[in-house]
Scaffold this active site. Structure first.
Site, mmCIF file in Angstrom:
data_model
loop_
_atom_site.group_PDB
_atom_site.id
_atom_site.type_symbol
_atom_site.label_atom_id
_atom_site.label_comp_id
_atom_site.label_asym_id
_atom_site.label_seq_id
_atom_site.Cartn_x
_atom_site.Cartn_y
_atom_site.Cartn_z
ATOM 1 N N SER A 109 79.772 -27.368 42.059
ATOM 2 C CA SER A 109 79.312 -26.607 43.212
ATOM 3 C C SER A 109 77.792 -26.483 43.158
ATOM 4 O O SER A 109 77.147 -27.012 42.260
ATOM 5 C CB SER A 109 79.938 -25.219 43.201
ATOM 6 O OG SER A 109 79.339 -24.451 42.163
ATOM 7 N N LYS A 110 77.265 -25.753 44.107
ATOM 8 C CA LYS A 110 75.814 -25.547 44.199
ATOM 9 C C LYS A 110 75.219 -24.997 42.902
ATOM 10 O O LYS A 110 74.098 -25.295 42.546
ATOM 11 C CB LYS A 110 75.508 -24.561 45.320
ATOM 12 C CG LYS A 110 75.489 -25.192 46.676
ATOM 13 C CD LYS A 110 74.536 -24.427 47.590
ATOM 14 C CE LYS A 110 74.428 -25.079 48.943
ATOM 15 N NZ LYS A 110 75.598 -24.822 49.783
ATOM 16 N N ARG A 111 76.019 -24.162 42.228
ATOM 17 C CA ARG A 111 75.563 -23.582 40.964
ATOM 18 C C ARG A 111 75.085 -24.653 39.985
ATOM 19 O O ARG A 111 74.293 -24.410 39.098
ATOM 20 C CB ARG A 111 76.720 -22.846 40.270
ATOM 21 C CG ARG A 111 76.971 -21.449 40.733
ATOM 22 C CD ARG A 111 78.022 -20.793 39.857
ATOM 23 N NE ARG A 111 79.263 -21.551 39.804
ATOM 24 C CZ ARG A 111 79.754 -22.093 38.711
ATOM 25 N NH1 ARG A 111 79.130 -21.980 37.564
ATOM 26 N NH2 ARG A 111 80.890 -22.773 38.753
ATOM 27 N N GLY A 113 73.343 -27.203 40.539
ATOM 28 C CA GLY A 113 72.205 -27.974 41.045
ATOM 29 C C GLY A 113 72.644 -28.778 42.252
ATOM 30 O O GLY A 113 73.535 -28.350 42.986
#
Ligand code: GLU
Length: 501
Positions: free
Chosen positions: A264-266, A268
């Site tokens: 996910s976005k977490r 990067g």
């Protein structure tokens, strides 16, 4: 045996990628689109793009353009879609509502006694939920309106109360179906409650809309993320109720980051365009994503688009989670960078150089000026984003390496200064000033001075570039030019001398 099998009997497939325009197109979505595309191209079928925008609250402005841009950047051209049309348009769900196809389907289900209208208020639903929590029951609709008096419902509608349509779920049954990736799957209906198929604004929910559309668009195969697997039992009820054949299912494995949680976005970069902006090549992303959950059955890793299409099949899609290995992606991107021509690389690198080179490097960045520099660094570059750093040493006016950086193993300030002095004298009038003859001369010099080649070259490299790792030394010298090379080495000698006092 699965009770419910599909109508597909071989031949070209019709597949659709059906994103909801609710934000950036995540790399997992692109992997789904890629598998759709590969299957379509492999079988000579069609790849269709459809926008599922019936959940009006979740729409995010600009996301449709990002979907187009992402898919086109990876090279996944669709055969039918919102912007190019096709025989089964519109390819935007919200534009299909007016035609009444979804409402007709909901009405057919109601007439057959398989669905019903429900006017339960949010307050009532909340009370039901509280009761379920208190008695430790699974949350879900309690079926209250299944037996609602038709007159009461008509009055409620006349009073302007919002009315939804729910599908009746036969709690005692089990859904048995086959999936191309998971084999035979059984899921009990026990914990599935009567779910909404049409909202009070008349819009269908995803469950109903995608089935009506897949049927209308003659979709033969549904490929999507495995998070949809638990919804299949609901969908089978709708297929059954509408008496339409279901497509072949292939639920693709989840993509995990290196910490084993869902990518996910977490972690990067997570959207396709993030990878483009981070300097990855479209071909490398295509290749890398194809291997996320699929393999051609041998060790082949780097494959052209054509090869991947030719080899792709659903039976080699794995059920196990696919690991998103960033260092492998970097490695693969490096091999793609080495495969393209210098001119192609220069074109791709220029936008990165425009934004990444120091302000005093003249703008616009000229291809002819950076070409020899890029050519030198092509071998080592892993992403285009590394281009500015790889060549910015050629744009610095002055570099100031410290004596500690200049002095190599088994050398001291005096021996380093004297080796650089001798080097300088050679450089002043060496002809031809070209990488190979220079290298031959300096290898000989190391012997003459009785110092290690690594130590001599190391000092000169730091003196001319202020780095330990840089493009090949003598190419660098030539690219810097004789005058700047001399200036930098003189500067290094001065700094060693002043340090020595
Ligand atoms: N609109 C759904 C999504 O964005 C599509 C799921 C499907 O492919 O059926 O995930």
């Amino acid at each position: 045996m699965p009770e419910n099998s599909s109508a597909y009997s071989g031949g070209p497939v019709r597949v659709r990628f059906a994103p909801s325009p609710t934000g950036d197109l995540h790399i997992g979505g692109v992997r789904t689109a890629l598998f759709d595309y590969l299957l379509a191209r492999n079988t000579g079928g069609q790849f269709i793009l459809r926008l599922e925008d019936t959940d009006r609250n979740r729409l995010v402005e600009g996301s449709i353009d990002k979907i187009y841009e992402s898919l086109r950047w990876v090279g996944l051209e669709w055969d039918e879609g919102p912007d190019i049309g096709g025989p089964h348009g519109s390819y935007v769900q919200s534009e299909r509502v007016e035609s009444g196809i979804y409402a007709d389907a909901a009405n057919r289900l109601i007439k057959k006694g398989l669905a019903y209208e429900c006017d339960c208020t949010p307050e009532r639903l909340e009370r039901v939920r509280e009761r379920q929590r208190a008695t430790k029951q699974a949350p879900g609709y309690d079926g209250h309106c299944r037996t609602r008096d038709p007159q009461e419902l008509a009055d409620s509608r006349a009073a302007g109360n919002p009315i939804v349509v729910r599908l009746m779920v036969p709690r005692g049954r089990t859904a048995n179906f086959s999936d191309e990736v998971r084999g035979n799957v059984s899921i009990k209906y026990q914990d599935i409650s009567d779910f909404v198929i049409q909202k009070s604004d008349g819009f269908p929910t995803y469950h109903l809309a995608h089935i009506v559309d897949d049927d209308d668009m003659k979709i033969t195969h549904v490929l999507r993320g495995e998070e949809w697997l638990p919804s299949v039992p609901r969908h089978l009820l709708i297929y059954e109720g509408l008496e339409i054949p279901r497509p072949v299912y292939a639920h693709l494995p989840v993509i995990l980051a290196e910490d084993r949680t869902k990518l996910s976005k977490r972690h990067g970069a997570a959207s396709a365009l993030d990878f483009r902006d981070a300097g990855y090549l479209s071909g490398a992303i295509f290749n890398f994503l194809a291997l996320l959950g699929w393999s051609p059955g041998n060790d082949l890793e780097v494959m052209s688009r054509e090869e991947t299409i030719a080899k792709f099949s659903l039976d080699r899609v794995k059920e196990a989670p696919a690991l998103f290995d960033r260092s492998k992606l970097e490695w693969m991107n490096g091999t793609y960078i080495r495969q393209i021509t210098v001119d192609e690389l220069v074109d791709l690198a220029i936008p990165f150089l425009e934004s990444g080179l120091p302000a005093h490097a003249p703008r616009p960045i000229e291809a002819a000026r950076v070409r020899p520099l890029i050519a030198m660094t092509q071998e080592r570059m892993k992403t285009l984003a590394e281009a500015p750093e790889a060549i910015d040493l050629f744009f610095e006016d002055a570099i100031n390496p410290t004596p500690e950086e200049l002095i190599q193993k088994k050398m001291d300030a005096a021996s380093t200064a004297s080796a650089l002095e001798t080097s300088l004298n050679i450089i002043r009038d060496f002809e031809p000033f070209e990488p190979e003859p220079l290298e031959v001369r300096f290898r000989a010099l190391a012997v003459e001075l009785d110092v290690k080649i690594g130590a001599l070259f190391g000092s000169i490299r730091v003196a001319t570039t202020a780095r330990k790792v840089a493009p090949p030394l003598f190419d660098t010298m030539v690219a810097l030019g004789r005058d700047r090379t001399i200036e930098r080495i003189e500067n290094a000698i001065n700094s060693l001398e002043s340090a020595a006092g």
